[in-house]
Design a protein around this motif. Structure first.
Motif, mmCIF file in Angstrom:
data_model
loop_
_atom_site.group_PDB
_atom_site.id
_atom_site.type_symbol
_atom_site.label_atom_id
_atom_site.label_comp_id
_atom_site.label_asym_id
_atom_site.label_seq_id
_atom_site.Cartn_x
_atom_site.Cartn_y
_atom_site.Cartn_z
ATOM 1 N N THR A 207 0.836 -1.212 0.000
ATOM 2 C CA THR A 207 0.000 0.000 0.000
ATOM 3 C C THR A 207 0.866 1.254 0.000
ATOM 4 N N GLY A 208 1.977 1.219 0.728
ATOM 5 C CA GLY A 208 2.884 2.365 0.715
ATOM 6 C C GLY A 208 3.504 2.572 -0.650
ATOM 7 N N LEU A 209 3.867 1.472 -1.311
ATOM 8 C CA LEU A 209 4.426 1.581 -2.658
ATOM 9 C C LEU A 209 3.406 2.162 -3.628
ATOM 10 N N ARG A 210 2.143 1.751 -3.477
ATOM 11 C CA ARG A 210 1.091 2.271 -4.370
ATOM 12 C C ARG A 210 0.907 3.769 -4.212
ATOM 13 N N MET A 211 1.098 4.284 -3.012
ATOM 14 C CA MET A 211 0.900 5.710 -2.777
ATOM 15 C C MET A 211 2.141 6.540 -3.063
ATOM 16 N N SER A 212 3.273 5.893 -3.300
ATOM 17 C CA SER A 212 4.515 6.624 -3.507
ATOM 18 C C SER A 212 4.651 7.084 -4.948
ATOM 19 N N GLY A 213 5.583 7.989 -5.170
ATOM 20 C CA GLY A 213 5.841 8.489 -6.510
ATOM 21 C C GLY A 213 6.542 7.483 -7.389
ATOM 22 N N ALA A 214 7.056 6.386 -6.805
ATOM 23 C CA ALA A 214 7.729 5.355 -7.591
ATOM 24 C C ALA A 214 6.740 4.477 -8.343
ATOM 25 N N TRP A 215 5.466 4.551 -7.993
ATOM 26 C CA TRP A 215 4.462 3.730 -8.671
ATOM 27 C C TRP A 215 4.233 4.267 -10.087
ATOM 28 N N PRO A 216 4.184 3.396 -11.099
ATOM 29 C CA PRO A 216 3.996 3.871 -12.481
ATOM 30 C C PRO A 216 2.632 4.541 -12.672
ATOM 31 N N LYS A 217 2.649 5.791 -13.131
ATOM 32 C CA LYS A 217 1.401 6.544 -13.303
ATOM 33 C C LYS A 217 0.657 6.176 -14.577
ATOM 34 N N ASP A 218 1.384 5.663 -15.556
ATOM 35 C CA ASP A 218 0.755 5.390 -16.855
ATOM 36 C C ASP A 218 0.323 3.927 -17.018
ATOM 37 N N ALA A 219 0.350 3.149 -15.937
ATOM 38 C CA ALA A 219 -0.094 1.750 -16.007
ATOM 39 C C ALA A 219 -1.599 1.717 -15.779
ATOM 40 N N ALA A 231 -5.463 1.696 -1.534
ATOM 41 C CA ALA A 231 -4.215 1.667 -0.766
ATOM 42 C C ALA A 231 -4.296 2.597 0.439
ATOM 43 N N ARG A 232 -4.850 3.794 0.237
ATOM 44 C CA ARG A 232 -4.980 4.730 1.354
ATOM 45 C C ARG A 232 -5.914 4.205 2.432
ATOM 46 N N ALA A 233 -6.970 3.518 2.020
ATOM 47 C CA ALA A 233 -7.944 2.988 2.973
ATOM 48 C C ALA A 233 -7.348 1.870 3.817
ATOM 49 N N ILE A 234 -6.314 1.195 3.300
ATOM 50 C CA ILE A 234 -5.697 0.089 4.022
ATOM 51 C C ILE A 234 -4.484 0.541 4.829
ATOM 52 N N HIS A 235 -3.720 1.488 4.298
ATOM 53 C CA HIS A 235 -2.425 1.849 4.884
ATOM 54 C C HIS A 235 -2.562 2.378 6.311
ATOM 55 N N LEU A 236 -3.504 3.269 6.556
ATOM 56 C CA LEU A 236 -3.650 3.852 7.890
ATOM 57 C C LEU A 236 -4.091 2.819 8.925
ATOM 58 N N PRO A 237 -5.114 1.983 8.647
ATOM 59 C CA PRO A 237 -5.459 0.934 9.619
ATOM 60 C C PRO A 237 -4.302 -0.006 9.925
ATOM 61 N N VAL A 238 -3.447 -0.276 8.940
ATOM 62 C CA VAL A 238 -2.282 -1.124 9.191
ATOM 63 C C VAL A 238 -1.348 -0.452 10.188
ATOM 64 N N MET A 239 -1.184 0.868 10.069
ATOM 65 C CA MET A 239 -0.366 1.604 11.028
ATOM 66 C C MET A 239 -0.964 1.499 12.431
#
Length: 311
Positions: A207-219, A231-239
């Motif tokens: 989920t962190g990778l999905r929210m980062s700038g390293a994730w491909p934007k054109d895929a 990803a955002r909905a999952i990342h915070l509850p995991v924290m």
């Protein structure tokens, strides 16, 4: 003649004042849970269940006994990194005016319209910690499976669930499960460690990778199949899960035989000496120093080694 009414707005209520009510509410809930658990343990059917499932599932044949030294320093590194990751992640989420911004020197994968992206210093620190945590986790996975230690935290029999329910009831009634963590965890611990290592940690990474700038934007297809909102909905509850796990973990370590547990975790020995406590105290000093030093005044020079830091 009536007195003029004041148009001055009422002082803003302290945002933490509402949390004061959480303390007595939590105490009441805990007291109710303990009383209910003690009452359940008086029932003949529950007593029979506790006898049949005392709380510890049998380990596979050949499972290792005890803890190797590498597990101690892995435990410390994970503790240090996850502490700073939670802190920096919360700062990223709650800080509206970052103290500084970071821009990479090269044109790596993090770009905005062909240019290196400018991110907050908090986010730079969070991503840097994430990279170290993933690297440390990869080493942990390799050692875990190479030494057979995985058998201690991976359920291999369905009876782990009734044993875990039994252990939970024993904990809730404040009559701790009789166990020897050096040889075998109780089943509730097994499920908790398995969830943390093999479910929560991978979820935090993907989920962190999905929210980062390293994730491909054109895929296009990939992004539609795995939207950033998910990803955002999952990342915070995991924290929040990691935070709760740490609080419960520390509480039970200290409440169920602190010296022996600390020796298991830090000194790779099964006794009640003070070696594990000494190492634990030293690790707390390091984590405290890291917490204090994780401030913009100290982070800016480090970040500037690989990019440009601006106010």
């Amino acid at each position: 003649m009536t007195a003029p009414t004041s148009t001055k707005p009422a002082p803003a209520r302290n945002r933490w004042s509402r949390l004061v009510w959480l303390v007595p509410a939590a105490i009441l809930v805990l007291a109710a849970v303990v009383l209910a658990a003690k009452g359940l343990r008086e029932l003949p059917a529950v007593q029979s269940f506790l006898t049949a499932y005392p709380g510890e599932s049998e380990l596979p044949h050949g499972a290792p006994v005890g803890f190797p030294a590498w597990l101690g320093w892995q435990h410390f590194l994970n503790s240090l990194l996850i502490l700073l990751i939670i802190r920096s992640g919360w700062q990223v989420r709650t800080t509206t005016r970052p103290p500084a911004y970071f821009t990479r020197n090269n044109t790596g994968p993090i770009k905005t319209r062909g240019k290196p992206a400018k991110i907050s210093l908090h986010l730079w620190f969070h991503l840097s910690l994430d990279a170290l945590w993933v690297l440390n986790g990869a080493v942990f996975y390799v050692l875990l499976f190479a030494t057979g230690q995985w058998m201690r935290i991976v359920p291999t029999n369905w009876d782990v669930f009734p044993h875990a329910a039994s252990a939970a009831l024993q904990y809730a009634s404040l009559n701790w499960p009789v166990e020897n963590g050096w040889a075998n965890y109780n089943s509730l611990q097994v499920l908790a460690y398995f969830t943390t290592v093999f479910i929560a940690a991978p979820l935090a990474i993907i989920t962190g990778l999905r929210m980062s700038g390293a994730w491909p934007k054109d895929a296009g297809r990939l992004n539609r199949a795995y939207p950033i909102e998910l990803a955002r909905a999952i990342h915070l509850p995991v924290m929040f899960y990691f935070t709760a796990f740490i609080i419960v973990h520390i509480t039970l370590v200290l409440a169920t035989g602190a010296l022996r547990n600390l020796n298991h975790m830090y000194a790779a020995r099964d006794d009640t000496g003070w070696a594990g406590f000494a190492i634990f105290a030293a690790s707390l000093a390091v984590m405290t120093a890291a917490w204090i030093l994780a401030k913009p005044i100290f982070l800016r020079p480090i970040a500037s080694l690989t990019g440009k830091v601006t106010r």
